[in-house]
Write an enzyme that holds these catalytic residues in place. Structure first.
Site, PDB file in Angstrom:
ATOM      1  N   LYS A 263      -1.940   6.282 -47.848  1.00 45.62           N
ATOM      2  CA  LYS A 263      -1.043   6.849 -46.835  1.00 45.62           C
ATOM      3  C   LYS A 263      -0.077   7.814 -47.494  1.00 45.62           C
ATOM      4  O   LYS A 263       0.273   7.650 -48.665  1.00 45.62           O
ATOM      5  CB  LYS A 263      -0.287   5.729 -46.123  1.00 45.62           C
ATOM      6  CG  LYS A 263       0.496   4.868 -47.104  1.00 45.62           C
ATOM      7  CD  LYS A 263       1.055   3.634 -46.463  1.00 45.62           C
ATOM      8  CE  LYS A 263       1.843   2.825 -47.460  1.00 45.62           C
ATOM      9  NZ  LYS A 263       2.968   3.563 -48.087  1.00 45.62           N
TER      10      LYS A 263
ATOM     11  N   CYS B 180       8.239   0.480 -46.889  1.00 44.01           N
ATOM     12  CA  CYS B 180       6.829   0.371 -46.498  1.00 44.01           C
ATOM     13  C   CYS B 180       6.455  -0.999 -45.943  1.00 44.01           C
ATOM     14  O   CYS B 180       5.632  -1.091 -45.040  1.00 44.01           O
ATOM     15  CB  CYS B 180       5.944   0.801 -47.656  1.00 44.01           C
ATOM     16  SG  CYS B 180       6.111   2.578 -47.947  1.00 44.01           S
TER      17      CYS B 180
ATOM     18  N   ASP C 244       1.712  -1.409 -51.563  1.00 45.77           N
ATOM     19  CA  ASP C 244       2.210  -0.446 -52.560  1.00 45.77           C
ATOM     20  C   ASP C 244       2.614  -1.071 -53.900  1.00 45.77           C
ATOM     21  O   ASP C 244       3.678  -0.744 -54.449  1.00 45.77           O
ATOM     22  CB  ASP C 244       3.383   0.352 -51.975  1.00 45.77           C
ATOM     23  CG  ASP C 244       2.987   1.203 -50.778  1.00 45.77           C
ATOM     24  OD1 ASP C 244       1.830   1.103 -50.327  1.00 45.77           O
ATOM     25  OD2 ASP C 244       3.832   1.967 -50.283  1.00 45.77           O
TER      26      ASP C 244
END
Ligand code: VGL
Ligand code: ZN
Length: 211
Positions: free
Chosen positions: A113, A158, A15
């Site tokens: 996601k 994450c 990310d």
């Protein structure tokens, strides 16, 4: 002693997107500082996977979707407690783009996601319902990868969820602490490290790889 990186290892950069970088809607403090480090680590790996938080604009994790709720408060959803966030990583916006400063042309796979409106997904392996798989474990198994080095944003969400699910899927897992940065809301960073330790995730530093 420097860790020997082999073709059975993969670097997972989690990310590294504008909304998690300074100026972004869910900026992680110091998030930009990890980019040069990831750019030095990546050439050591034959295999690199990126993850990308990728939400519809009415995603259930956004505080804006819940009357009277503010970011960082929580709600109960069918799959458990959900932290509410500022709107972030809305697909087809600049905030959702992976930083152009991330210089990893040989990255082979980008796992998106969080695209289901009703289910969040911190982990690169499965959604927060703990049922819907992304296919990443299957991909890594087919590619004969057995060890994951995970870094990125954010350590306590994450990165941690991806690391714990990777360990549960039977992979060896290390998180590169100094190539990651945390949100650290309400003690979440200490909790995440405790959970990762319990799952058998190794905690390393970039110098362990770079020498
Ligand atoms: C993340 C909160 C919400 C992360 C993603 O990348 O750690 N955190 N969505
Ligand atoms: Zn998100």
């Amino acid at each position: 002693m420097t860790i020997d990186i082999t073709p059975k290892d993969v670097l997972v950069a989690v990310d590294v997107q504008y909304d998690f970088l300074p100026g972004g809607s869910l900026a992680v403090a110091g998030g930009d500082e990890i980019v040069p480090l990831l750019n030095r680590l990546a050439p050591r790996f034959a295999n690199v996977v990126l993850t990308q938080d990728w939400h519809p604009k009415d995603h259930i994790s956004f505080a804006s979707q819940h009357a009277g709720k503010a970011p960082f408060q929580t709600i109960e959803l069918p799959y458990g407690t959900q932290v509410l966030w500022p709107d972030h990583c809305v697909w087809q916006t600049r905030g959702a783009e992976i930083s152009a400063d991330l210089d990893i042309p040989h990255a082979q796979l980008i796992i998106r996601k969080g695209y289901n409106r009703a289910i969040d997904s911190y982990s690169g392996f499965q959604e927060a319902d703990r049922e819907t798989l992304t296919g990443l474990a299957g991909y890594l198994n087919e590619r004969d990868v057995d060890r994951l080095y995970i870094a990125g944003l954010a350590t306590d969400f994450c990165v941690a969820w991806t690391a714990i699910d990777a360990a549960a899927a039977g992979f060896d897992v290390a998180v590169i602490e100094d190539a990651s940065r945390a949100i650290d809301a309400d003690g979440s960073l200490a909790r995440a490290w405790a959970d990762m330790e319990e799952a058998g995730v190794a905690r390393i530093r970039s110098a362990d790889i770079l020498g």
